[in-house]
Design a protein around this motif. Structure first.
Motif, short mmCIF file in Angstrom:
data_model
loop_
_atom_site.label_atom_id
_atom_site.label_comp_id
_atom_site.label_asym_id
_atom_site.label_seq_id
_atom_site.Cartn_x
_atom_site.Cartn_y
_atom_site.Cartn_z
N PRO A 107 0.84 -1.21 0.00
CA PRO A 107 0.00 0.00 0.00
C PRO A 107 0.87 1.26 0.00
CG PRO A 107 -0.01 -1.03 2.14
CD PRO A 107 0.73 -1.96 1.23
N ARG A 108 0.38 2.28 -0.63
CA ARG A 108 1.12 3.53 -0.70
C ARG A 108 0.81 4.33 0.55
NH1 ARG A 108 1.28 7.74 -5.71
NH2 ARG A 108 2.74 9.14 -4.71
N THR A 109 1.81 4.50 1.40
CA THR A 109 1.58 5.20 2.68
C THR A 109 2.22 6.58 2.70
OG1 THR A 109 3.54 4.15 3.58
CG2 THR A 109 1.45 3.06 3.99
N LYS A 110 3.15 6.83 1.81
CA LYS A 110 3.81 8.13 1.80
C LYS A 110 2.94 9.11 1.04
CE LYS A 110 8.31 10.10 1.23
NZ LYS A 110 9.68 9.90 0.86
#
Length: 126
Positions: A114-117
């Motif tokens: 998952p893209r967390t940034k």
């Protein structure tokens, strides 16, 4: 039409046929003798010895000229073929990984993390 008895082609063909029969008869008689077998064996042995000596001489010459011998070239060719086989395997694996990375997230490929940034907001510094 010319008479068959006077035709030069027929006379030539008959003469060649008779010569061939005579030569075959002579050769068959000569080959059945033990002397012929002995001579042919000696010639074969001499030829093999000469070929071996020529090969050794050629290898020494190539070594003196700082060139690879036939055996060394064969060894290099085998090593190159092995390397090419390994490269083809690596290429196939890379293509498979690339194909799997392009697959949709419906379970076909490897799942992406998952893209967390998050991008910085306007007031924040990088």
């Amino acid at each position: 039409m010319a008479d068959k008895g006077n035709d030069p082609a027929v006379i030539w063909q008959t003469m060649i046929g008779e010569m061939e029969k005579g030569f075959n008869s002579f050769a068959n008689q000569a080959m059945t003798s033990p002397e012929f077998s002995k001579v042919m064996n000696q010639v074969g042995g001499a030829t093999a010895g000469a070929q071996k000596q020529l090969g050794e001489l050629m290898e020494k010459y190539l070594l003196a000229m700082n060139l690879p011998s036939r055996a060394q070239m064969v060894g290099m060719a085998e090593r190159i073929q092995a390397i090419e086989g390994q490269l083809n395997e690596i290429k196939a694996l890379l293509q498979q990984v690339h194909h799997n990375s392009l697959a949709p997230d419906s379970g076909y490929g490897t799942p992406r993390p998952p893209r967390t940034k998050r991008p910085p907001s306007e007031g924040e510094q990088k």
